[in-house]
Enzyme design. Structure first.
Site, short mmCIF file in Angstrom:
data_model
loop_
_atom_site.label_atom_id
_atom_site.label_comp_id
_atom_site.label_asym_id
_atom_site.label_seq_id
_atom_site.Cartn_x
_atom_site.Cartn_y
_atom_site.Cartn_z
N GLY A 74 0.61 -1.18 -0.10
CA GLY A 74 -0.14 0.00 -0.03
C GLY A 74 0.79 1.24 0.07
O GLY A 74 0.34 2.23 -0.06
N CYS A 88 -28.13 -9.90 -15.40
CA CYS A 88 -27.53 -9.61 -16.68
C CYS A 88 -28.43 -9.94 -17.87
O CYS A 88 -28.77 -11.08 -18.22
CB CYS A 88 -26.01 -10.20 -17.04
SG CYS A 88 -25.60 -10.13 -18.57
N CYS A 129 -26.44 -12.77 -20.27
CA CYS A 129 -25.91 -14.08 -19.69
C CYS A 129 -26.60 -14.58 -18.54
O CYS A 129 -26.72 -15.87 -18.07
CB CYS A 129 -24.73 -14.33 -19.39
SG CYS A 129 -24.02 -13.46 -17.98
N CYS A 141 -23.26 -7.51 -18.22
CA CYS A 141 -21.87 -7.62 -17.49
C CYS A 141 -20.99 -6.62 -18.11
O CYS A 141 -20.69 -6.33 -19.37
CB CYS A 141 -21.39 -8.97 -17.73
SG CYS A 141 -22.14 -10.29 -17.23
N CYS A 175 -18.78 -12.71 -19.45
CA CYS A 175 -20.15 -12.66 -20.06
C CYS A 175 -20.20 -13.96 -21.00
O CYS A 175 -21.19 -14.72 -21.08
CB CYS A 175 -20.59 -11.61 -20.43
SG CYS A 175 -22.56 -11.02 -20.51
#
Lengths: 273, 297
Positions: free
Chosen positions: B42, B251, B254, B276, B282
């Site tokens: 970080g 979605c 899909c 998606c 997808c």
């Protein structure tokens, strides 16, 4: 307003007389005569000390050094929050510890309120930031305290979500005071808090500060060139001229019976009604 | 007498870019910055960013990282807002195909290095994969503190309380934490980090991730990393806990109910559909559905 004093930790009522802040041989000179020459002072819990003097006499430099923001060339500043706490020499402890101590126990009120506020953050956020800095993570609680403090400094509760840049000068100064007091500091440093305000606003602000100081039993170091402010707020006065402390004493004594030539000049130059 | 150019072309008949465009010393310098970043999860490591043959803001930070870590055996994938076929993704993929002659793919599972802008793939990553993020503004504290000297001090002393102010202001304005991307996180309980503009939907995927995650900011010349299996926690309030986006419907293509959906306008009457954002995921789901249908007849 009434419940602020009750919310305070118990040790505030304890008159155990050890100085809260001690300066020993403290000095910071940018050049001869610029800054301040060795100063000794003791500040006790609940005491208000005014530092007066003309521009360039080293008042603000002294205040910065006392409040841990400017390293001195000589001497030390010793802070003892309470009798259980070990005394800390501000410039000998680590920077992390010093900043921690300043966040928890000190308040700093700048002459220009916007120096001490965040312009793009709402008033409530400005007050709340101090709480979040010391670990508050409950939104409802932070907001409640921000509201209490806005009311305590006579700002309408409906202004809590407004940006400080939309506030008047007097309101900004009161907001800055609220932001400093929300974490219940023991010691507040004020640099010309009434500078640039008109007389009636000054009077209200002074009233407010005086009430808060008494109610919260705050120790205050206030820098001002206005003797009226010093007379109204301070228990003790320190007169500075060209980096030297020329006179100290109880406020009434110094102002009514000035000993040093410079203090006499200062007192006599105030307009008499 | 031969001119310099003639001599030069005689000794090196085929002028070409160095592998990965950057010279070897630069790549080594960047890899050292990455190692430091991995050692301090970080923490923003400054590095000597180079001019790349594309403008800042097009992913130069991510490209420099990818260039430094790619080897001849790597399989490279680029996603932009989840998609493999948008301009940014296509041109970066072509760039590396040209300067590295390596294999590229659009399949998450096949890739060993994935450079990404704005998304983490839906398919869980493995510990032999590396995710490279493009970062516009690496400093999460910039919002509250414009001074670099001060933000550095805040990082070194771990003073992150003021970051909560951003979330506080959100609740004041919108009634909930409305920050939906670049949502600040604490990495391994020490450094506050801007996860780049990924949706907060992807924040939980960084926690204890299998894959190494590298973040590169080209303009600001900063690199930071999340090593595998690191704790990543999103900031929040006790009474306003962190939550991710949710959608009413699955979605439209899909039927996935667990992936991040994009809203797409489909006609002038304001009709819209939700699909998606991760195109590879997808397509994978569609193929799976088709296979199941074929199986059950």
């Amino acid at each position: 307003m009434d419940n602020l004093a009750q919310a305070l930790p118990a040790q505030f009522n304890d008159p155990a007389e050890a100085p809260l802040l001690r300066a020993e041989g403290l000095s910071k000179l940018y050049a001869p005569g610029k800054g301040f020459e060795p100063v000794n002072l003791n500040l006790f819990p609940g005491e208000v000390l005014a530092i007066v003097g003309e521009s360039g006499s080293g008042k603000t430099t002294l205040l910065k050094t006392l409040s841990g923001r400017l390293e001195p060339q000589q001497g030390e500043v010793i802070y003892q929050g309470n009798s259980q706490m070990p005394a800390a020499s501000l410039y000998q402890i680590s920077e992390a510890a010093r900043r921690q101590l300043m966040r928890a126990d000190f308040g700093i009120v700048h002459q220009h309120p916007m120096d001490g506020l965040r312009p793009r953050i709402s008033a409530g956020g400005n007050i709340g930031e101090r709480l979040m800095e010391v670990g508050a993570r409950n939104y409802a609680d932070i907001r409640r305290q921000a509201l209490n403090w806005l009311t305590a400094v006579e700002i309408g509760a409906d202004r809590i979500d407004d940006l400080p840049i939309t506030f008047s000068g007097g309101m900004q100064q009161r907001l800055q005071i609220a932001r400093n007091l929300v974490t219940h500091p023991k010691l507040v440093f004020m640099d010309e808090p009434t500078g640039g305000l008109d007389v009636s606003v000054q009077a209200r602000l002074l009233d407010l500060i005086r009430n808060l100081v008494t109610e919260l039993n705050l120790a205050v170091v206030i820098v001002t060139h206005d003797l009226a402010v010093a007379r109204l707020l301070a228990h003790r006065i320190m007169v500075m001229k060209q980096g030297q402390v020329v006179e100290t004493g109880l406020t009434d004594r110094v102002l009514d019976d000035p000993q040093h030539a410079y203090t006499q000049l200062l007192v006599s130059s105030v307009l008499q009604q | 007498m031969q001119s310099f150019n003639q001599t030069f072309s005689a000794t090196e008949p085929e002028q070409d870019y160095n592998f990965g465009y950057l010279d070897e010393q630069t790549k080594r310098m960047i890899r050292r910055a990455i190692l430091k970043g991995v050692a301090l999860p970080g923490y923003q490591v400054a590095f000597g960013g180079r001019e790349m043959p594309m403008p800042y803001g097009w992913g130069t930070g991510g490209i420099m990282l990818s260039a430094s870590i790619l080897g001849q055996d790597d399989v490279f994938k680029v996603i932009d807002q989840g998609a493999d076929d948008t301009t940014n993704a296509v041109s970066i993929r072509q760039f590396f195909a040209k300067v590295c002659h390596l294999e590229t793919t659009t399949e998450t599972a096949k890739a060993s290095v994935i450079q990404t802008r704005h998304r983490i793939p839906e398919q869980p990553l493995r510990n032999d994969q590396i995710l490279v993020f493009q970062v516009p503004i690496p400093e999460p504290l910039r919002f509250i503190e414009p001074r670099e000297t001060e933000t550095k001090k805040m990082h070194s002393l771990g003073e992150y309380g003021s970051m909560q102010v951003k979330l506080y202001e959100d609740i004041v304005k919108y009634g909930y934490i409305a920050t939906s991307y670049a949502y600040p996180v604490m990495v391994h309980g020490r450094y506050l980090m801007d996860p780049s503009p990924i949706p907060k939907f992807d924040n939980p995927k960084m926690h204890q991730s299998n894959a190494l995650m590298l973040f590169g900011a080209g303009r600001e010349k900063r690199i930071y990393c999340i090593p595998p299996y690191t704790d990543v926690a999103s900031l929040d309030f006790e009474d306003h806990p962190f939550s991710i986006q949710q959608w009413q419907a699955p979605c439209s293509l899909c039927g996935s109910e667990t992936s991040f959906l994009d809203e797409v306008l489909i006609d002038d009457q304001g009709q819209r559909m939700f699909v998606c954002s991760d195109t590879d995921y997808c397509q994978g789901q569609l193929a799976k559905n088709a296979a199941e249908e074929a199986l059950h007849g």
